[in-house]
Write a protein that holds these residues in place. Sequence first.
Motif, PDB file in Angstrom:
ATOM      1  N   ARG A  20       9.129  -5.154  24.606  1.00 12.94           N
ATOM      2  CA  ARG A  20       7.739  -5.056  24.196  1.00 12.94           C
ATOM      3  C   ARG A  20       7.469  -5.839  22.912  1.00 12.94           C
ATOM      4  NH1 ARG A  20       4.406  -4.014  28.014  1.00 12.94           N
ATOM      5  NH2 ARG A  20       2.916  -3.947  26.288  1.00 12.94           N
ATOM      6  N   ALA A  21       8.310  -6.815  22.614  1.00 12.12           N
ATOM      7  CA  ALA A  21       8.124  -7.682  21.452  1.00 12.12           C
ATOM      8  C   ALA A  21       8.679  -9.055  21.789  1.00 12.12           C
ATOM      9  CB  ALA A  21       8.820  -7.103  20.225  1.00 12.12           C
ATOM     10  N   ILE A  22       8.140 -10.075  21.156  1.00  7.23           N
ATOM     11  CA  ILE A  22       8.501 -11.448  21.483  1.00  7.23           C
ATOM     12  C   ILE A  22       8.792 -12.237  20.206  1.00  7.23           C
ATOM     13  CG2 ILE A  22       7.446 -11.709  23.759  1.00  7.23           C
ATOM     14  CD1 ILE A  22       4.829 -12.341  22.456  1.00  7.23           C
ATOM     15  N   ALA A  23       9.306 -13.447  20.373  1.00  6.03           N
ATOM     16  CA  ALA A  23       9.707 -14.234  19.209  1.00  6.03           C
ATOM     17  C   ALA A  23       9.340 -15.698  19.401  1.00  6.03           C
ATOM     18  CB  ALA A  23      11.210 -14.089  18.972  1.00  6.03           C
ATOM     19  N   GLN A  24       9.143 -16.362  18.281  1.00 10.12           N
ATOM     20  CA  GLN A  24       8.803 -17.779  18.252  1.00 10.12           C
ATOM     21  C   GLN A  24       9.914 -18.535  17.551  1.00 10.12           C
ATOM     22  OE1 GLN A  24       7.894 -18.334  14.872  1.00 10.12           O
ATOM     23  NE2 GLN A  24       7.315 -20.484  14.826  1.00 10.12           N
ATOM     24  N   VAL A  59      14.072  -6.130  14.699  1.00 10.29           N
ATOM     25  CA  VAL A  59      12.857  -5.371  14.996  1.00 10.29           C
ATOM     26  C   VAL A  59      12.457  -5.591  16.449  1.00 10.29           C
ATOM     27  CG1 VAL A  59      10.466  -4.929  14.339  1.00 10.29           C
ATOM     28  CG2 VAL A  59      12.122  -5.616  12.597  1.00 10.29           C
ATOM     29  N   VAL A  60      12.544  -6.834  16.917  1.00 12.19           N
ATOM     30  CA  VAL A  60      12.244  -7.135  18.327  1.00 12.19           C
ATOM     31  C   VAL A  60      13.130  -6.305  19.251  1.00 12.19           C
ATOM     32  CG1 VAL A  60      12.307  -8.949  20.104  1.00 12.19           C
ATOM     33  CG2 VAL A  60      11.443  -9.468  17.799  1.00 12.19           C
ATOM     34  N   LYS A  61      14.404  -6.223  18.893  1.00 17.04           N
ATOM     35  CA  LYS A  61      15.375  -5.517  19.725  1.00 17.04           C
ATOM     36  C   LYS A  61      15.021  -4.050  19.892  1.00 17.04           C
ATOM     37  CE  LYS A  61      20.413  -5.224  20.269  1.00 17.04           C
ATOM     38  NZ  LYS A  61      21.709  -5.612  19.658  1.00 17.04           N
ATOM     39  N   GLU A  62      14.427  -3.448  18.874  1.00 16.54           N
ATOM     40  CA  GLU A  62      14.077  -2.029  18.937  1.00 16.54           C
ATOM     41  C   GLU A  62      13.077  -1.728  20.037  1.00 16.54           C
ATOM     42  OE1 GLU A  62      12.907  -0.049  15.348  1.00 16.54           O
ATOM     43  OE2 GLU A  62      14.081  -1.450  14.114  1.00 16.54           O
ATOM     44  N   PHE A  91       0.810  -1.223   0.000  1.00 18.72           N
ATOM     45  CA  PHE A  91       0.000   0.000   0.000  1.00 18.72           C
ATOM     46  C   PHE A  91       0.839   1.266   0.000  1.00 18.72           C
ATOM     47  CE2 PHE A  91       1.010  -1.117   4.284  1.00 18.72           C
ATOM     48  CZ  PHE A  91       1.279   0.088   4.913  1.00 18.72           C
ATOM     49  N   ASP A  92       2.096   1.177   0.469  1.00 17.50           N
ATOM     50  CA  ASP A  92       2.953   2.362   0.528  1.00 17.50           C
ATOM     51  C   ASP A  92       3.748   2.573  -0.756  1.00 17.50           C
ATOM     52  OD1 ASP A  92       4.714   0.277   0.694  1.00 17.50           O
ATOM     53  OD2 ASP A  92       5.615   0.879   2.597  1.00 17.50           O
ATOM     54  N   GLY A  93       3.486   1.757  -1.767  1.00 18.56           N
ATOM     55  CA  GLY A  93       4.163   1.921  -3.043  1.00 18.56           C
ATOM     56  C   GLY A  93       5.510   1.237  -3.132  1.00 18.56           C
ATOM     57  N   GLU A  94       5.921   0.553  -2.060  1.00 16.49           N
ATOM     58  CA  GLU A  94       7.191  -0.161  -2.040  1.00 16.49           C
ATOM     59  C   GLU A  94       6.935  -1.658  -1.918  1.00 16.49           C
ATOM     60  OE1 GLU A  94       9.553   1.447   1.070  1.00 16.49           O
ATOM     61  OE2 GLU A  94       9.615   3.470   0.222  1.00 16.49           O
ATOM     62  N   VAL A  95       7.957  -2.443  -2.202  1.00 16.33           N
ATOM     63  CA  VAL A  95       7.796  -3.898  -2.186  1.00 16.33           C
ATOM     64  C   VAL A  95       7.455  -4.384  -0.772  1.00 16.33           C
ATOM     65  CG1 VAL A  95       8.941  -6.108  -2.571  1.00 16.33           C
ATOM     66  CG2 VAL A  95       9.364  -4.210  -4.125  1.00 16.33           C
ATOM     67  N   MET A  96       6.486  -5.279  -0.707  1.00 15.84           N
ATOM     68  CA  MET A  96       6.131  -5.891   0.569  1.00 15.84           C
ATOM     69  C   MET A  96       7.195  -6.914   0.926  1.00 15.84           C
ATOM     70  SD  MET A  96       3.713  -5.558   2.797  1.00 15.84           S
ATOM     71  CE  MET A  96       3.737  -6.249   4.447  1.00 15.84           C
ATOM     72  N   THR A  97       7.758  -6.824   2.115  1.00 15.09           N
ATOM     73  CA  THR A  97       8.814  -7.727   2.555  1.00 15.09           C
ATOM     74  C   THR A  97       8.457  -8.347   3.890  1.00 15.09           C
ATOM     75  OG1 THR A  97      10.018  -6.012   3.772  1.00 15.09           O
ATOM     76  CG2 THR A  97      10.544  -6.275   1.417  1.00 15.09           C
ATOM     77  N   GLU A  98       9.168  -9.425   4.229  1.00 10.67           N
ATOM     78  CA  GLU A  98       8.972 -10.054   5.538  1.00 10.67           C
ATOM     79  C   GLU A  98       9.280  -9.076   6.664  1.00 10.67           C
ATOM     80  OE1 GLU A  98       7.805 -12.891   6.496  1.00 10.67           O
ATOM     81  OE2 GLU A  98       7.800 -14.157   4.726  1.00 10.67           O
ATOM     82  N   ASP A  99      10.332  -8.274   6.483  1.00  8.26           N
ATOM     83  CA  ASP A  99      10.715  -7.325   7.517  1.00  8.26           C
ATOM     84  C   ASP A  99       9.621  -6.269   7.719  1.00  8.26           C
ATOM     85  OD1 ASP A  99      13.009  -8.781   7.486  1.00  8.26           O
ATOM     86  OD2 ASP A  99      14.305  -7.204   6.722  1.00  8.26           O
ATOM     87  N   LYS A 100       9.051  -5.796   6.608  1.00  7.24           N
ATOM     88  CA  LYS A 100       7.992  -4.786   6.691  1.00  7.24           C
ATOM     89  C   LYS A 100       6.758  -5.374   7.366  1.00  7.24           C
ATOM     90  CE  LYS A 100       7.442  -2.172   3.141  1.00  7.24           C
ATOM     91  NZ  LYS A 100       7.073  -1.703   1.779  1.00  7.24           N
ATOM     92  N   TYR A 101       6.431  -6.606   7.001  1.00  9.48           N
ATOM     93  CA  TYR A 101       5.293  -7.275   7.633  1.00  9.48           C
ATOM     94  C   TYR A 101       5.516  -7.430   9.140  1.00  9.48           C
ATOM     95  CZ  TYR A 101       2.267 -10.973   9.242  1.00  9.48           C
ATOM     96  OH  TYR A 101       1.369 -11.713   9.995  1.00  9.48           O
ATOM     97  N   ALA A 102       6.725  -7.891   9.519  1.00  3.36           N
ATOM     98  CA  ALA A 102       7.035  -8.084  10.941  1.00  3.36           C
ATOM     99  C   ALA A 102       6.957  -6.770  11.695  1.00  3.36           C
ATOM    100  CB  ALA A 102       8.417  -8.712  11.093  1.00  3.36           C
ATOM    101  N   ARG A 103       7.412  -5.697  11.082  1.00  4.63           N
ATOM    102  CA  ARG A 103       7.353  -4.393  11.747  1.00  4.63           C
ATOM    103  C   ARG A 103       5.902  -3.976  11.982  1.00  4.63           C
ATOM    104  NH1 ARG A 103      10.291  -0.425  13.313  1.00  4.63           N
ATOM    105  NH2 ARG A 103      12.175  -1.423  12.528  1.00  4.63           N
ATOM    106  N   GLY A 104       5.041  -4.212  10.991  1.00  5.57           N
ATOM    107  CA  GLY A 104       3.639  -3.870  11.185  1.00  5.57           C
ATOM    108  C   GLY A 104       3.053  -4.589  12.384  1.00  5.57           C
ATOM    109  N   ILE A 105       3.336  -5.885  12.491  1.00  4.30           N
ATOM    110  CA  ILE A 105       2.826  -6.688  13.602  1.00  4.30           C
ATOM    111  C   ILE A 105       3.396  -6.214  14.935  1.00  4.30           C
ATOM    112  CG2 ILE A 105       2.968  -8.978  14.668  1.00  4.30           C
ATOM    113  CD1 ILE A 105       0.868  -8.932  12.526  1.00  4.30           C
ATOM    114  N   ILE A 106       4.728  -6.111  15.012  1.00  4.80           N
ATOM    115  CA  ILE A 106       5.394  -5.838  16.288  1.00  4.80           C
ATOM    116  C   ILE A 106       5.172  -4.405  16.757  1.00  4.80           C
ATOM    117  CG2 ILE A 106       7.667  -5.624  17.372  1.00  4.80           C
ATOM    118  CD1 ILE A 106       8.512  -8.094  15.706  1.00  4.80           C
TER     119      ILE A 106
END
Length: 419
Positions: free
Chosen positions: A219-223, A212-215, A168-183
């Motif tokens: 307040r973020a977790i991992a599986q 991203v978790v580290k940032e 939606f932002d005009g840039e390629v959708m990536t795993e990192d971008k998706y993870a940032r949205g969630i976290i």
Amino acid sequence: MDNKLDQNRREFLTKGAVLAAAAGTLALTASSSAHAAEAVATTGATASAEEPKAITGYIKEPKNLKDVLGNARKIMSTCAACDVAGAGRCNGKGPCGEGVPGMGGMRQSFVRNIEAFEGMSLTMRSLHNVSKPKMETELLGVKLAMPILTGVTGGLTYNMGAANKLAFDGEVMTEDKYARGIIEGAANSGCLGWAADGIEDPLDTYKRRLEVVKEFKGRAIAQIKPRTQQEIFERIDLVQNAGAPFFAIDIDSAGRAARALPGNTVEPKDLKKLKEIVKYAKIPFMAKGVMTVEEALMCAEAGCGAIVVSNHGGRVLSSTPATMHVLPAIVKAVRDRGYKMPILVDGGVRDGGDVLKALASGAHAVLVGRPMLRASLGGGVKGVEMQFKRFQGELESSMVLTGTADVRNVDPAILLQSV
């Protein structure tokens, strides 16, 4: 819509097969093309193979959840976002088709998860003094604005069919971008979001998500997938260094063992191995994928910090009971033996009323998968924030209309099984 969706899925899998073959990574058959697409995408091979695919009709700055879900529907080829207009509700009976790995749908386990919630009613109570119910809670030392976490979701390529598409932002959708949205969306909402580990994800891919978790400093977790013990220990070190307050292993992914590619081993865990993981980790370990009383007690004996009653969203075994059908017996057995281990549940949670039903059944909190997944794909951080806000409003309203003052003390009597 059925034909179009099926065509999109076939096109996605075909492209994955061609790219993987060109890279010489493995010889593919039709049944393994989804694995190949994942392996290619995680190494970034698609970047030079073709131009990103623009999607017409995106709303660049979605103002509401309808806009967000509309965007998500356009980018995915494995989910039809049936509730885009509000009334359809993702129920496993839509045109999403069936596939593992994949979003699933039209498999009985998933349908049962949804129908279990729909088969429960809340007792309406209006004569009381509860006007501002308390929704805050705490989980393994972390304060939450409400008892909701995102589901453990990832895999733009093999789960969502969003590989190499413009977002939606005009840039390629990536795993990192998706993870940032969630976290980040979860953190901004006072809740917790997961960084996911995919079976075939290279370690470098997992490390990028943990950045991203580290940032978010606790307040973020991992599986972690149920890999070999040594691989799990290596990832535990990374998760701890990223500052996550706890981690989960989705033990229900062990069924992928028969289909995992060489070098991507997953395996079931017995009591001995559970104890080894608990002993090795310096932070609490949550076992996700518990569906029986016996295994819940095994996790408690092993010293797990918490468990999630989960059938992997109905995606790994087509004939399991609904998670809400087994939750009460698991809660009773664990509590009767004196264990205070938090018990969470996922699978089929679609609104704040469902959250309250889970709490009335003994859950400490819930995980919400598909709604948050689509919110991140269709709106990024803001989309996830919108989804949490909607759940918060629905939960608050449900609590007021049942006379529930505090999410930490929900009366089971507000819950009725429909006839």
